[in-house]
Motif scaffolding. Structure first.
Motif, PDB file in Angstrom:
ATOM      1  N   ARG A  99       0.836  -1.212   0.000  1.00 36.80           N
ATOM      2  CA  ARG A  99       0.000   0.000   0.000  1.00 36.80           C
ATOM      3  C   ARG A  99       0.866   1.254   0.000  1.00 36.80           C
ATOM      4  NH1 ARG A  99      -2.224   1.492   5.656  1.00 36.80           N
ATOM      5  NH2 ARG A  99      -0.336   1.319   6.860  1.00 36.80           N
ATOM      6  N   PHE A 100       2.004   1.208   0.694  1.00 38.68           N
ATOM      7  CA  PHE A 100       2.910   2.361   0.701  1.00 38.68           C
ATOM      8  C   PHE A 100       3.575   2.542  -0.659  1.00 38.68           C
ATOM      9  CE2 PHE A 100       2.956   1.266   5.305  1.00 38.68           C
ATOM     10  CZ  PHE A 100       2.347   2.430   5.753  1.00 38.68           C
ATOM     11  N   VAL A 101       3.922   1.451  -1.289  1.00 34.27           N
ATOM     12  CA  VAL A 101       4.512   1.517  -2.630  1.00 34.27           C
ATOM     13  C   VAL A 101       3.496   2.103  -3.603  1.00 34.27           C
ATOM     14  CG1 VAL A 101       5.473   0.159  -4.530  1.00 34.27           C
ATOM     15  CG2 VAL A 101       6.091  -0.397  -2.157  1.00 34.27           C
ATOM     16  N   LEU A 102       2.246   1.637  -3.527  1.00 28.93           N
ATOM     17  CA  LEU A 102       1.176   2.164  -4.386  1.00 28.93           C
ATOM     18  C   LEU A 102       1.009   3.665  -4.175  1.00 28.93           C
ATOM     19  CD1 LEU A 102      -1.294   1.826  -6.302  1.00 28.93           C
ATOM     20  CD2 LEU A 102      -2.642   1.392  -4.231  1.00 28.93           C
ATOM     21  N   GLN A 103       0.926   4.086  -2.921  1.00 32.57           N
ATOM     22  CA  GLN A 103       0.722   5.505  -2.623  1.00 32.57           C
ATOM     23  C   GLN A 103       1.892   6.339  -3.126  1.00 32.57           C
ATOM     24  OE1 GLN A 103       2.270   7.792  -0.201  1.00 32.57           O
ATOM     25  NE2 GLN A 103       0.839   9.351  -0.898  1.00 32.57           N
ATOM     26  N   TRP A 104       3.094   5.864  -2.923  1.00 31.53           N
ATOM     27  CA  TRP A 104       4.283   6.585  -3.359  1.00 31.53           C
ATOM     28  C   TRP A 104       4.304   6.728  -4.882  1.00 31.53           C
ATOM     29  CZ3 TRP A 104       9.118   3.738  -4.883  1.00 31.53           C
ATOM     30  CH2 TRP A 104      10.119   4.619  -5.281  1.00 31.53           C
ATOM     31  N   LEU A 105       4.104   5.619  -5.606  1.00 28.07           N
ATOM     32  CA  LEU A 105       4.132   5.676  -7.067  1.00 28.07           C
ATOM     33  C   LEU A 105       3.000   6.534  -7.618  1.00 28.07           C
ATOM     34  CD1 LEU A 105       5.065   1.966  -7.882  1.00 28.07           C
ATOM     35  CD2 LEU A 105       6.549   3.990  -7.955  1.00 28.07           C
ATOM     36  N   TYR A 106       1.809   6.400  -7.048  1.00 28.66           N
ATOM     37  CA  TYR A 106       0.661   7.189  -7.491  1.00 28.66           C
ATOM     38  C   TYR A 106       0.926   8.686  -7.283  1.00 28.66           C
ATOM     39  CZ  TYR A 106      -4.305   8.075  -8.412  1.00 28.66           C
ATOM     40  OH  TYR A 106      -5.494   8.492  -8.944  1.00 28.66           O
ATOM     41  N   SER A 107       1.511   9.019  -6.146  1.00 29.75           N
ATOM     42  CA  SER A 107       1.846  10.425  -5.874  1.00 29.75           C
ATOM     43  C   SER A 107       2.915  10.940  -6.832  1.00 29.75           C
ATOM     44  CB  SER A 107       2.316  10.588  -4.424  1.00 29.75           C
ATOM     45  OG  SER A 107       1.251  10.360  -3.538  1.00 29.75           O
ATOM     46  N   GLU A 108       3.891  10.101  -7.164  1.00 29.21           N
ATOM     47  CA  GLU A 108       4.917  10.497  -8.122  1.00 29.21           C
ATOM     48  C   GLU A 108       4.300  10.777  -9.493  1.00 29.21           C
ATOM     49  OE1 GLU A 108       8.063  11.245  -7.755  1.00 29.21           O
ATOM     50  OE2 GLU A 108       8.219  10.660  -5.651  1.00 29.21           O
ATOM     51  N   ILE A 109       3.371   9.946  -9.902  1.00 31.14           N
ATOM     52  CA  ILE A 109       2.698  10.144 -11.197  1.00 31.14           C
ATOM     53  C   ILE A 109       1.897  11.448 -11.195  1.00 31.14           C
ATOM     54  CG2 ILE A 109       0.830   9.256 -12.671  1.00 31.14           C
ATOM     55  CD1 ILE A 109       1.884   6.408 -11.884  1.00 31.14           C
ATOM     56  N   LYS A 110       1.185  11.709 -10.088  1.00 36.50           N
ATOM     57  CA  LYS A 110       0.347  12.903  -9.983  1.00 36.50           C
ATOM     58  C   LYS A 110       1.141  14.159  -9.617  1.00 36.50           C
ATOM     59  CE  LYS A 110      -3.646  10.968 -10.720  1.00 36.50           C
ATOM     60  NZ  LYS A 110      -4.513  11.333 -11.816  1.00 36.50           N
ATOM     61  N   LYS A 111       2.401  13.976  -9.219  1.00 36.55           N
ATOM     62  CA  LYS A 111       3.272  15.091  -8.821  1.00 36.55           C
ATOM     63  C   LYS A 111       2.742  15.848  -7.598  1.00 36.55           C
ATOM     64  CE  LYS A 111       6.111  14.463 -12.244  1.00 36.55           C
ATOM     65  NZ  LYS A 111       7.052  13.399 -12.034  1.00 36.55           N
ATOM     66  N   ARG A 112       2.002  15.135  -6.749  1.00 37.23           N
ATOM     67  CA  ARG A 112       1.515  15.674  -5.471  1.00 37.23           C
ATOM     68  C   ARG A 112       1.141  14.495  -4.590  1.00 37.23           C
ATOM     69  NH1 ARG A 112      -4.275  15.860  -5.425  1.00 37.23           N
ATOM     70  NH2 ARG A 112      -5.107  15.295  -7.445  1.00 37.23           N
ATOM     71  N   SER A 113       1.041  14.719  -3.300  1.00 36.78           N
ATOM     72  CA  SER A 113       0.712  13.632  -2.377  1.00 36.78           C
ATOM     73  C   SER A 113      -0.767  13.271  -2.505  1.00 36.78           C
ATOM     74  CB  SER A 113       1.025  14.047  -0.938  1.00 36.78           C
ATOM     75  OG  SER A 113       0.761  12.973  -0.069  1.00 36.78           O
ATOM     76  N   VAL A 114      -1.018  12.029  -2.896  1.00 35.14           N
ATOM     77  CA  VAL A 114      -2.382  11.544  -3.113  1.00 35.14           C
ATOM     78  C   VAL A 114      -2.500  10.142  -2.516  1.00 35.14           C
ATOM     79  CG1 VAL A 114      -4.122  10.997  -4.861  1.00 35.14           C
ATOM     80  CG2 VAL A 114      -2.475  12.800  -5.302  1.00 35.14           C
ATOM     81  N   ILE A 115      -3.658   9.856  -1.930  1.00 36.53           N
ATOM     82  CA  ILE A 115      -3.918   8.505  -1.442  1.00 36.53           C
ATOM     83  C   ILE A 115      -5.002   7.901  -2.334  1.00 36.53           C
ATOM     84  CG2 ILE A 115      -4.715   7.072   0.472  1.00 36.53           C
ATOM     85  CD1 ILE A 115      -3.592   9.181   2.359  1.00 36.53           C
ATOM     86  N   PRO A 116      -4.625   6.945  -3.203  1.00 34.05           N
ATOM     87  CA  PRO A 116      -5.607   6.325  -4.086  1.00 34.05           C
ATOM     88  C   PRO A 116      -6.499   5.344  -3.316  1.00 34.05           C
ATOM     89  CG  PRO A 116      -3.472   5.300  -4.400  1.00 34.05           C
ATOM     90  CD  PRO A 116      -3.275   6.440  -3.436  1.00 34.05           C
TER      91      PRO A 116
END
Length: 92
Positions: A23-40
């Motif tokens: 879940r942390f890996v998902l959140q980190w990668l998703y935030s990197e893609i969005k260029k902001r901190s996001v919790i999918p």
């Protein structure tokens, strides 16, 4: 291979930990893609699955500290998914 009951529960514990870490890996990668901190939303699903597996392992191990910690987390993850579903219904 001799697959004992202990091996089964160790597998459940390691699988739960792997899902929970995912879940942390998902959140980190998703935030990197969005260029902001996001919790999918997937973060909360992984949290619930990982927590449920770790809770089952903790119950098997009869570890009250681990049981209480995972029980509380599971409730929080479930509630977040309920709030997300409710908000989604309001949009449609």
């Amino acid at each position: 291979m001799n697959f004992t009951r202990e091996t089964l529960w160790l597998t459940v514990g390691f699988l739960g930990q792997a899902v929970f870490t995912g879940r942390f890996v998902l959140q980190w990668l998703y935030s990197e893609i969005k260029k902001r901190s996001v919790i999918p939303v997937g973060f909360w699903y992984l949290s619930m699955v990982g927590s449920a597996l770790l809770l089952a392992y903790a119950i098997y191990r009869e570890d009250p500290v681990f049981i209480i910690g995972q029980s509380f987390g599971f409730v929080v993850y479930l509630r977040n998914l309920q709030l997300i579903a409710k908000h989604k219904d309001l949009k449609e």
